[in-house]
Design an enzyme around this catalytic site. Structure first.
Site, PDB file in Angstrom:
ATOM      1  N   ALA A  16      -9.387   5.225   4.732  1.00 44.74           N
ATOM      2  CA  ALA A  16      -9.146   6.308   5.688  1.00 44.74           C
ATOM      3  C   ALA A  16     -10.362   7.185   5.922  1.00 44.74           C
ATOM      4  O   ALA A  16     -11.063   7.574   4.999  1.00 44.74           O
ATOM      5  CB  ALA A  16      -7.986   7.201   5.264  1.00 44.74           C
ATOM      6  N   LYS A  59       0.863  -1.168   0.000  1.00 41.51           N
ATOM      7  CA  LYS A  59       0.000   0.000   0.000  1.00 41.51           C
ATOM      8  C   LYS A  59       0.908   1.228   0.000  1.00 41.51           C
ATOM      9  O   LYS A  59       1.583   1.515   0.981  1.00 41.51           O
ATOM     10  CB  LYS A  59      -0.902   0.007   1.231  1.00 41.51           C
ATOM     11  CG  LYS A  59      -1.784   1.231   1.272  1.00 41.51           C
ATOM     12  CD  LYS A  59      -2.613   1.287   2.534  1.00 41.51           C
ATOM     13  CE  LYS A  59      -2.997   2.735   2.790  1.00 41.51           C
ATOM     14  NZ  LYS A  59      -3.586   2.916   4.109  1.00 41.51           N
TER      15      LYS A  59
END
Lengths: 67, 259
Positions: free
Chosen positions: B188, B99
């Site tokens: 997020a 990531k």
């Protein structure tokens, strides 16, 4: 012999290879990755990677983290 | 019906990706991971504390073969730092996914779009399966796809904020841009099950979250709730919601009324 390990000067008596450094810190059974003078060293090469005074050694592992 | 999430060469049944930070303890974390049904766990790479190498470590207690590990480049502020962390992660031999996260500002933790794109380009060349944390910017998403990203991961709001989807409209642009090319994983800022269901209803392919579960009063129960919210939102998306109307539209017949 003195190395910069994870940014700190550390004395590892009698170390001639990376494998000696790993054993010194009791990391043989741990999931770690080592960078030796900015080059990643695969685990199978620890024993034939010579170390010298002042070498920069980074020993990293996986920790909890998300984003 | 099998409805798989495909990321690069990987197939997953679960559309929830779970971070492993900030859990109160390792036992709660393990039970939350189980309850979430996740198949992908994210980790960070850090220096080992050599004065205390035997600190309990979640990864070492985990049956790693049961999960796909998604290490992140969290902490990187340049493409070069992200590439360095990614190479270290891959050298563990545990994963080829990364990531990419290149942070441009420490207060908002918003991504640096230029460093993010550069790191993605480099790591794709090196053979990584790259999932890229990015802004809710459809143009940047297009560049990331061209660079070979295996998934685009727009933030819903600042990392750890729990503010939910601040700009669902732009997220829907990102989803349109990626449709048929790579999955979109909302990453997020989600705080609640409603946020997660909303993301999936928008057409996101998956959600990555951490704080929303780890910081909940009951992380294990919240992990299960998030799993259900993912499934509800996904099915709702596939089923196709009704159009919104300005006025009422009776569900009962208006003919043959009793007079």
């Amino acid at each position: 012999m003195k190395f910069q390990v994870n940014g700190i000067a550390r004395e590892v008596a009698g170390a001639t290879t990376l494998a000696d450094v790993v054993t010194h810190f009791k990391l043989d059974a741990k999931i770690i990755v080592i960078e030796h003078n900015l080059t990643i060293v695969p685990r199978e090469h620890y024993a034939n990677t010579p170390v010298a005074e002042g070498d920069k050694i980074e020993i990293v592992h996986f920790v909890g983290g998300g984003c | 019906m099998t409805d798989l999430l495909k990321i690069g060469s990987y197939d997953f049944h679960s559309r929830l990706l779970l971070g492993t930070g900030k859990f109160p303890d390792l036992d709660t974390q393990q039970r939350a991971v189980d309850a979430s049904g996740t198949q992908v766990l994210t980790f960070a790479i850090r220096r080992l504390n050599l004065d205390n190498p035997d600190n309990p470590n979640f990864l070492e207690q985990l049956n790693v073969s049961a999960y796909t590990l998604l290490p992140n480049t969290a902490g990187a502020q340049t493409a070069a730092e992200a590439v360095r962390i990614a190479r270290l992660a891959k050298a563990s031999g545990l994963c080829d996914m990364i990531k990419v996260e290149v942070i441009g500002d420490m207060r908002t933790l918003l991504p640096d779009p230029i460093g993010t794109l550069q790191a993605t380009e480099q790591l794709v060349k090196e053979g990584f399966t790259v999932l890229t944390y990015t802004n809710d910017d459809p143009i940047l998403a297009r560049h990331l796809i061209e660079a070979g990203a295996a998934a685009v991961m727009p933030g819903a709001s600042p990392i750890g904020s729990g503010l939910g989807l601040l700009n669902p409209h732009y997220l829907s642009f990102v989803i349109e841009e990626c449709a048929g090319k790579v999955p979109v994983i909302i990453d997020a800022g989600v705080g609640s099950t409603a946020d997660v269901a909303q993301a999936m209803e928008l057409g996101a392919d998956a959600v990555l979250l951490n704080t929303a579960v780890a910081g909940a009063k009951d992380p294990v129960l919240m992990a299960e709730a998030m799993k259900l919210a993912i499934e509800a939102g996904r099915k709702g998306y596939l089923a196709g919601r009704i159009a919104k109307k300005r006025y009422a539209n009776a569900s009962s017949p208006l003919e043959m009324m009793i007079e």
